[in-house]
Design a protein around this motif. Structure first.
Motif, PDB file in Angstrom:
ATOM      1  N   UNK A 191      41.957  27.748  27.088  1.00 58.96           N
ATOM      2  CA  UNK A 191      41.373  26.493  27.578  1.00 58.96           C
ATOM      3  C   UNK A 191      41.079  26.550  29.081  1.00 58.96           C
ATOM      4  N   UNK A 192      40.516  27.646  29.529  1.00 58.28           N
ATOM      5  CA  UNK A 192      40.165  27.788  30.939  1.00 58.28           C
ATOM      6  C   UNK A 192      41.260  28.347  31.814  1.00 58.28           C
ATOM      7  N   UNK A 193      42.431  28.609  31.259  1.00 59.26           N
ATOM      8  CA  UNK A 193      43.523  29.182  32.063  1.00 59.26           C
ATOM      9  C   UNK A 193      43.311  30.683  32.202  1.00 59.26           C
ATOM     10  N   UNK A 194      42.395  31.043  33.069  1.00 57.35           N
ATOM     11  CA  UNK A 194      41.999  32.441  33.233  1.00 57.35           C
ATOM     12  C   UNK A 194      42.517  33.036  34.531  1.00 57.35           C
ATOM     13  N   UNK A 195      43.156  34.182  34.387  1.00 62.15           N
ATOM     14  CA  UNK A 195      43.498  35.029  35.525  1.00 62.15           C
ATOM     15  C   UNK A 195      42.953  36.414  35.213  1.00 62.15           C
ATOM     16  N   UNK A 196      42.188  36.982  36.124  1.00 65.13           N
ATOM     17  CA  UNK A 196      41.663  38.332  35.951  1.00 65.13           C
ATOM     18  C   UNK A 196      42.661  39.322  36.532  1.00 65.13           C
ATOM     19  N   UNK A 197      43.370  40.020  35.640  1.00 66.10           N
ATOM     20  CA  UNK A 197      44.291  41.044  36.111  1.00 66.10           C
ATOM     21  C   UNK A 197      43.513  42.132  36.832  1.00 66.10           C
ATOM     22  N   UNK A 198      42.333  42.432  36.316  1.00 66.83           N
ATOM     23  CA  UNK A 198      41.416  43.346  36.994  1.00 66.83           C
ATOM     24  C   UNK A 198      40.030  43.212  36.382  1.00 66.83           C
ATOM     25  N   UNK A 199      39.024  43.420  37.210  1.00 67.15           N
ATOM     26  CA  UNK A 199      37.653  43.616  36.759  1.00 67.15           C
ATOM     27  C   UNK A 199      37.070  44.751  37.592  1.00 67.15           C
ATOM     28  N   UNK A 200      36.133  45.470  36.998  1.00 66.38           N
ATOM     29  CA  UNK A 200      35.511  46.599  37.698  1.00 66.38           C
ATOM     30  C   UNK A 200      34.063  46.693  37.261  1.00 66.38           C
ATOM     31  N   UNK A 201      33.177  46.924  38.202  1.00 66.44           N
ATOM     32  CA  UNK A 201      31.758  47.095  37.904  1.00 66.44           C
ATOM     33  C   UNK A 201      31.322  48.483  38.364  1.00 66.44           C
ATOM     34  N   UNK A 202      30.577  49.173  37.511  1.00 66.21           N
ATOM     35  CA  UNK A 202      30.184  50.549  37.834  1.00 66.21           C
ATOM     36  C   UNK A 202      29.246  50.632  39.023  1.00 66.21           C
ATOM     37  N   UNK A 203      28.578  49.532  39.368  1.00 66.94           N
ATOM     38  CA  UNK A 203      27.681  49.543  40.516  1.00 66.94           C
ATOM     39  C   UNK A 203      28.431  49.526  41.847  1.00 66.94           C
ATOM     40  N   UNK A 204      29.698  49.160  41.823  1.00 65.65           N
ATOM     41  CA  UNK A 204      30.559  49.207  43.010  1.00 65.65           C
ATOM     42  C   UNK A 204      31.852  49.918  42.613  1.00 65.65           C
ATOM     43  N   UNK A 205      31.791  51.220  42.362  1.00 63.20           N
ATOM     44  CA  UNK A 205      32.911  51.922  41.728  1.00 63.20           C
ATOM     45  C   UNK A 205      34.181  52.001  42.559  1.00 63.20           C
ATOM     46  N   UNK A 206      34.083  51.820  43.871  1.00 61.64           N
ATOM     47  CA  UNK A 206      35.279  51.895  44.712  1.00 61.64           C
ATOM     48  C   UNK A 206      35.960  50.564  44.930  1.00 61.64           C
ATOM     49  N   UNK A 207      35.520  49.536  44.212  1.00 61.56           N
ATOM     50  CA  UNK A 207      36.066  48.185  44.388  1.00 61.56           C
ATOM     51  C   UNK A 207      36.706  47.713  43.087  1.00 61.56           C
ATOM     52  N   UNK A 208      37.882  47.143  43.187  1.00 65.12           N
ATOM     53  CA  UNK A 208      38.535  46.489  42.059  1.00 65.12           C
ATOM     54  C   UNK A 208      38.634  45.007  42.373  1.00 65.12           C
ATOM     55  N   UNK A 209      38.422  44.170  41.369  1.00 62.39           N
ATOM     56  CA  UNK A 209      38.317  42.734  41.586  1.00 62.39           C
ATOM     57  C   UNK A 209      39.488  41.998  40.943  1.00 62.39           C
ATOM     58  N   UNK A 210      40.007  41.004  41.658  1.00 67.53           N
ATOM     59  CA  UNK A 210      41.102  40.169  41.175  1.00 67.53           C
ATOM     60  C   UNK A 210      40.706  38.704  41.329  1.00 67.53           C
ATOM     61  N   UNK A 211      41.146  37.854  40.412  1.00 64.54           N
ATOM     62  CA  UNK A 211      40.802  36.439  40.530  1.00 64.54           C
ATOM     63  C   UNK A 211      41.802  35.568  39.791  1.00 64.54           C
ATOM     64  N   UNK A 212      42.004  34.374  40.325  1.00 65.89           N
ATOM     65  CA  UNK A 212      42.812  33.333  39.699  1.00 65.89           C
ATOM     66  C   UNK A 212      41.910  32.119  39.500  1.00 65.89           C
ATOM     67  N   UNK A 213      41.498  31.896  38.243  1.00 70.51           N
ATOM     68  CA  UNK A 213      40.607  30.780  37.926  1.00 70.51           C
ATOM     69  C   UNK A 213      41.334  29.681  37.148  1.00 70.51           C
ATOM     70  N   UNK A 214      42.632  29.602  37.268  1.00 70.96           N
ATOM     71  CA  UNK A 214      43.358  28.550  36.573  1.00 70.96           C
ATOM     72  C   UNK A 214      42.974  27.188  37.158  1.00 70.96           C
ATOM     73  N   UNK A 215      43.135  26.109  36.381  1.00 73.10           N
ATOM     74  CA  UNK A 215      42.769  24.786  36.895  1.00 73.10           C
ATOM     75  C   UNK A 215      43.425  24.487  38.236  1.00 73.10           C
ATOM     76  N   UNK A 216      42.607  24.094  39.198  1.00 69.95           N
ATOM     77  CA  UNK A 216      43.104  23.793  40.533  1.00 69.95           C
ATOM     78  C   UNK A 216      43.152  24.985  41.457  1.00 69.95           C
ATOM     79  N   UNK A 217      42.830  26.183  40.924  1.00 70.39           N
ATOM     80  CA  UNK A 217      42.831  27.388  41.751  1.00 70.39           C
ATOM     81  C   UNK A 217      41.477  28.062  41.660  1.00 70.39           C
ATOM     82  N   UNK A 218      41.054  28.677  42.734  1.00 69.32           N
ATOM     83  CA  UNK A 218      39.826  29.480  42.751  1.00 69.32           C
ATOM     84  C   UNK A 218      39.973  30.543  43.822  1.00 69.32           C
TER      85      UNK A 218
END
Length: 305
Positions: A191-218
């Motif tokens: 129900x929208x309680x999303x935390x990205x433990x990791x994301x990676x895109x091949x177009x930026x291979x040296x970067x790892x992405x983290x995010x907290x999208x839980x309600x009230x957080x961005x």
């Protein structure tokens, strides 16, 4: 990912890619210097979380503190998904129809045939379903969320505030198709309680992405790391604190080091299902450039409480 969260992340990433100098600011994005200590000292006590044995060939954990106990552990010894009673489901409520997510810039068409277990590892391979590379791609996704009461698997396991998760995985390689459109991720959803433990895109291979999208957080961070790149085996760990989420990165020869902490947290009552996926990007500037399959692997996922 939720529409609001993905739209926000895309705007931030677009700005970040234009002004790459921002990604190098040590005050906002601590670098992971290996083997020397990081320029920004970890703010979490070294013994506050279980640590990986530095030279372990697989996800072998050193003895954690007594207060930690493993509550989830899958080393992928056999396929366990897609049927009633299975640990994993290949359908998620994060996708409108359970298997595709075009509104979030993904070419995904989740199919169980895109996944297999071999030598104790989960292998996910994405491949186009038609001659058009900018069309649907067959790919894989696993979640612990029960689908329609568990008819397609999902044992209902949920991460909670205070948990500590560890994932050892191989990123897509440049030569096996990972140089175009590859978008692996490990994340949570309920129900929208999303935390990205990791994301990676091949177009930026040296970067790892983290995010907290839980309600009230961005909160989010795009972290440069010498441990991250095409075909690399990495270990990512996340401490889901109620008031502070911490992300760690390491590999088989470098111990986990704190990469980012958001000082916001998930809230004391947070809980969400675990998801691992290989998406194919439909984002402008990140489109597949050939029909060559894209592959990734996950060796083990563990959660301590």
């Amino acid at each position: 990912m939720s529409a609001v969260a993905r739209a926000s992340a895309l705007r931030v990433l677009a700005a970040a890619l234009v002004a790459t100098s921002l990604l190098l600011a040590p005050s906002a994005l601590p670098a992971l210097a290996a083997p020397a200590p990081p320029r920004v000292a970890p703010r979490v006590a070294p013994r506050a979380v279980p640590a990986l044995a530095p030279a372990a060939p697989s996800l072998a954990l050193a003895a954690p503190a007594r207060r930690w106990r493993a509550v989830f552990d899958d080393g992928f010894g056999s396929p366990r998904w897609g049927k009633r009673g299975a640990v994993w489901s290949d359908r998620t409520s994060a996708y409108a129809d359970g298997a595709s997510d075009p509104d979030q810039f993904k070419f995904d068409r989740v199919q169980a045939a895109a996944m297999k277990v071999s030598h104790g590892q989960l292998h996910i391979t994405a491949s186009p379903t038609t001659a058009a590379v900018h069309g649907p791609w067959r790919t894989g996704l696993l979640t612990t969320e029960p689908w329609h009461g568990g008819v397609a698997g999902g044992n209902g396991f949920q991460l909670r505030a205070g948990d500590y998760a560890l994932i050892r995985m191989r990123l897509p390689g440049r030569q096996d198709g990972g140089g175009h459109g590859a978008w692996p991720a490990v994340w949570t959803w309920r129900d929208g309680n999303e935390v990205d433990l990791m994301e990676w895109h091949s177009e930026t291979p040296g970067i790892i992405e983290f995010a907290n999208h839980t309600p009230g957080a961005s909160t989010y961070s795009f972290v440069h790391s010498p441990l991250v790149g095409f075909g690399r085996w990495i270990t990512v760990a996340v401490r889901f604190g109620a008031t502070d989420v911490g992300w760690y990165v390491g590999d088989d020869t470098h111990p986990l080091r704190l990469a980012y902490q958001d000082h916001v947290g998930v809230g004391a009552k947070w809980h969400a299902y675990l998801i691992a996926s290989l998406s194919v990007s439909a984002q402008p500037g990140r489109l597949p450039s050939s029909a060559h399959p894209i592959s990734m692997a996950i060796d083990r996922i563990r959660v301590f409480r």
